[in-house]
Design a protein around this motif. Structure first.
Motif, PDB file in Angstrom:
ATOM      1  N   MET A   1      -5.079   6.336  14.698  1.00 28.72           N
ATOM      2  CA  MET A   1      -4.524   4.993  14.908  1.00 28.72           C
ATOM      3  C   MET A   1      -3.131   4.929  14.305  1.00 28.72           C
ATOM      4  N   GLY A   2      -2.185   4.357  15.025  1.00 30.31           N
ATOM      5  CA  GLY A   2      -0.823   4.270  14.540  1.00 30.31           C
ATOM      6  C   GLY A   2      -0.668   3.225  13.450  1.00 30.31           C
ATOM      7  N   ARG A   3       0.531   3.211  12.900  1.00 31.26           N
ATOM      8  CA  ARG A   3       0.817   2.261  11.838  1.00 31.26           C
ATOM      9  C   ARG A   3       0.801   0.841  12.380  1.00 31.26           C
ATOM     10  N   MET A   4       0.168  -0.063  11.634  1.00 34.15           N
ATOM     11  CA  MET A   4       0.056  -1.447  12.070  1.00 34.15           C
ATOM     12  C   MET A   4       1.367  -2.195  11.791  1.00 34.15           C
ATOM     13  N   THR A   5       1.518  -3.327  12.465  1.00 36.04           N
ATOM     14  CA  THR A   5       2.741  -4.111  12.360  1.00 36.04           C
ATOM     15  C   THR A   5       2.818  -4.835  11.016  1.00 36.04           C
ATOM     16  N   THR A   6       4.009  -4.816  10.415  1.00 37.11           N
ATOM     17  CA  THR A   6       4.199  -5.547   9.164  1.00 37.11           C
ATOM     18  C   THR A   6       4.317  -7.041   9.458  1.00 37.11           C
ATOM     19  N   CYS A   7       4.041  -7.844   8.436  1.00 39.04           N
ATOM     20  CA  CYS A   7       4.213  -9.288   8.576  1.00 39.04           C
ATOM     21  C   CYS A   7       4.656  -9.854   7.237  1.00 39.04           C
ATOM     22  N   THR A   8       5.340 -10.965   7.292  1.00 41.35           N
ATOM     23  CA  THR A   8       5.871 -11.591   6.091  1.00 41.35           C
ATOM     24  C   THR A   8       5.228 -12.949   5.880  1.00 41.35           C
ATOM     25  N   GLU A   9       4.868 -13.227   4.632  1.00 44.41           N
ATOM     26  CA  GLU A   9       4.184 -14.472   4.272  1.00 44.41           C
ATOM     27  C   GLU A   9       4.934 -15.163   3.143  1.00 44.41           C
ATOM     28  N   SER A  10       5.202 -16.435   3.296  1.00 45.90           N
ATOM     29  CA  SER A  10       5.802 -17.226   2.223  1.00 45.90           C
ATOM     30  C   SER A  10       4.700 -17.881   1.406  1.00 45.90           C
ATOM     31  N   VAL A  11       4.889 -17.881   0.092  1.00 45.79           N
ATOM     32  CA  VAL A  11       3.875 -18.436  -0.808  1.00 45.79           C
ATOM     33  C   VAL A  11       4.550 -19.397  -1.771  1.00 45.79           C
ATOM     34  N   ASP A  12       4.076 -20.618  -1.828  1.00 49.65           N
ATOM     35  CA  ASP A  12       4.604 -21.595  -2.777  1.00 49.65           C
ATOM     36  C   ASP A  12       3.989 -21.367  -4.153  1.00 49.65           C
ATOM     37  N   THR A  13       4.833 -21.290  -5.173  1.00 49.48           N
ATOM     38  CA  THR A  13       4.375 -21.197  -6.553  1.00 49.48           C
ATOM     39  C   THR A  13       5.096 -22.256  -7.373  1.00 49.48           C
ATOM     40  N   THR A  14       4.647 -22.486  -8.583  1.00 48.52           N
ATOM     41  CA  THR A  14       5.320 -23.456  -9.439  1.00 48.52           C
ATOM     42  C   THR A  14       6.703 -22.973  -9.859  1.00 48.52           C
ATOM     43  N   PRO A  24       0.119  -3.271   6.347  1.00 47.36           N
ATOM     44  CA  PRO A  24      -1.337  -3.102   6.352  1.00 47.36           C
ATOM     45  C   PRO A  24      -1.785  -1.694   6.727  1.00 47.36           C
ATOM     46  N   ALA A  25      -2.864  -1.271   6.089  1.00 51.42           N
ATOM     47  CA  ALA A  25      -3.525  -0.031   6.455  1.00 51.42           C
ATOM     48  C   ALA A  25      -4.505  -0.320   7.589  1.00 51.42           C
ATOM     49  N   PRO A  26      -4.723   0.632   8.492  1.00 46.49           N
ATOM     50  CA  PRO A  26      -5.682   0.421   9.582  1.00 46.49           C
ATOM     51  C   PRO A  26      -7.099   0.124   9.068  1.00 46.49           C
ATOM     52  N   ARG A  27      -7.509   0.868   8.044  1.00 44.83           N
ATOM     53  CA  ARG A  27      -8.832   0.652   7.434  1.00 44.83           C
ATOM     54  C   ARG A  27      -8.653   0.595   5.918  1.00 44.83           C
ATOM     55  N   PRO A  28      -8.195  -0.537   5.406  1.00 45.67           N
ATOM     56  CA  PRO A  28      -7.831  -0.616   3.985  1.00 45.67           C
ATOM     57  C   PRO A  28      -9.036  -0.627   3.053  1.00 45.67           C
ATOM     58  N   ARG A  29      -8.845  -0.004   1.893  1.00 43.59           N
ATOM     59  CA  ARG A  29      -9.857  -0.066   0.840  1.00 43.59           C
ATOM     60  C   ARG A  29      -9.324  -0.774  -0.402  1.00 43.59           C
ATOM     61  N   LEU A  30      -8.007  -0.958  -0.477  1.00 43.31           N
ATOM     62  CA  LEU A  30      -7.421  -1.725  -1.580  1.00 43.31           C
ATOM     63  C   LEU A  30      -6.024  -2.166  -1.184  1.00 43.31           C
ATOM     64  N   VAL A  31      -5.490  -3.082  -2.000  1.00 42.83           N
ATOM     65  CA  VAL A  31      -4.118  -3.573  -1.835  1.00 42.83           C
ATOM     66  C   VAL A  31      -3.299  -3.128  -3.033  1.00 42.83           C
ATOM     67  N   LEU A  32      -2.140  -2.539  -2.777  1.00 42.89           N
ATOM     68  CA  LEU A  32      -1.170  -2.245  -3.825  1.00 42.89           C
ATOM     69  C   LEU A  32      -0.045  -3.255  -3.690  1.00 42.89           C
ATOM     70  N   ALA A  33       0.062  -4.152  -4.664  1.00 42.95           N
ATOM     71  CA  ALA A  33       1.100  -5.182  -4.666  1.00 42.95           C
ATOM     72  C   ALA A  33       2.200  -4.754  -5.625  1.00 42.95           C
ATOM     73  N   VAL A  34       3.411  -4.581  -5.105  1.00 38.30           N
ATOM     74  CA  VAL A  34       4.512  -4.121  -5.942  1.00 38.30           C
ATOM     75  C   VAL A  34       5.724  -5.034  -5.777  1.00 38.30           C
ATOM     76  N   SER A  35       6.358  -5.337  -6.900  1.00 40.98           N
ATOM     77  CA  SER A  35       7.528  -6.207  -6.894  1.00 40.98           C
ATOM     78  C   SER A  35       8.764  -5.433  -7.341  1.00 40.98           C
ATOM     79  N   HIS A  36       9.909  -6.024  -7.109  1.00 41.48           N
ATOM     80  CA  HIS A  36      11.197  -5.403  -7.389  1.00 41.48           C
ATOM     81  C   HIS A  36      11.616  -5.613  -8.831  1.00 41.48           C
TER      82      HIS A  36
END
Length: 219
Positions: A1-14, A24-36
């Motif tokens: 399966m090829g690479r899935m399409t990326t998407c962007t989400e806006s999130v309101d925080t305080t 996204p991974a085709p069959r994900p087992r975890l999320v790696l969240a990384v910031s700059h």
């Protein structure tokens, strides 16, 4: 399966509006969240390399932009505000119902370390952890790393002025972490053209080390 399409989400925080770019991974087992870090965004070479390489290994990569960056400001917010923004967007990261590893580069790595235990992160990825300000080894931030309270991986450039690999304290039984050196790399993981390794090889060192560590991480 090829690479899935990326998407962007806006999130309101305080702390303001944050943004997540999902790889996204085709069959994900975890999320790696990384910031700059404080001096750049998610276009950093190490973050982009992870986003390109890891979905094929079953890891969904979420590249996180802090509110100050989304707002177009040139100077990073104070540490407390960075932590506030990260905590505020965390529910969006856990939305897929998968374990989430908290990560970041430089200042983003510090945020991940400070907040991981309280948020229930599965682990911490610290890219180019700023162990101390350049030339000021007495101003150590090692306590943030060793106090993360979660399994951690540090990926550090061999010539990083914010802390070379040999400057890090040995991990203890109560604060285990692993450290991988990227030879010849600076704080941005750039390597000189005359080095005995190429830029591509340096990035592969990062993606392979992170992928292998995540595969061993108890979830």
């Amino acid at each position: 399966m090829g690479r899935m399409t990326t998407c962007t989400e806006s999130v309101d925080t305080t702390a303001g509006e944050a943004r997540i770019t999902w790889h996204p991974a085709p069959r994900p087992r975890l999320v790696l969240a990384v910031s700059h870090g404080a001096g750049g965004g998610i276009e950093a070479r190490d973050l982009q390399a992870l986003a390109a390489a890891l979905p094929a290994r079953g890891i969904t990569v979420a590249l996180v932009e802090q509110p100050w960056r989304v707002a177009g400001k040139k100077v990073a917010a104070a540490p407390k505000v960075l932590d506030e923004g990260w905590r505020g967007l965390w529910p969006a990261l856990t939305g897929p119902g998968l374990p989430v590893v908290a990560g970041g580069r430089s200042a983003g790595a510090r945020v991940a370390c400070r907040t991981a235990a309280g948020l229930g992160a599965a682990g911490v990825l610290a890219l180019a952890f700023p162990l101390h300000p350049p030339g000021r080894p007495e101003k150590s931030r090692a306590g943030e790393l060793t106090g993360a309270g979660r399994p951690a991986l540090v990926v550090q450039g061999g010539r990083d002025p914010f802390g070379r690999p040999g400057e890090f304290p040995p991990p203890g039984a109560q604060d285990p972490y692993e450290l991988v050196e990227v030879a010849y790399a600076d704080h941005g993981f750039a390597v000189p053209k005359k080095a005995d390794t190429t830029q591509e090889e340096a990035l592969r060192t990062i993606t392979d080390a992170v992928g292998e560590w995540l595969a061993r991480l108890p979830l």
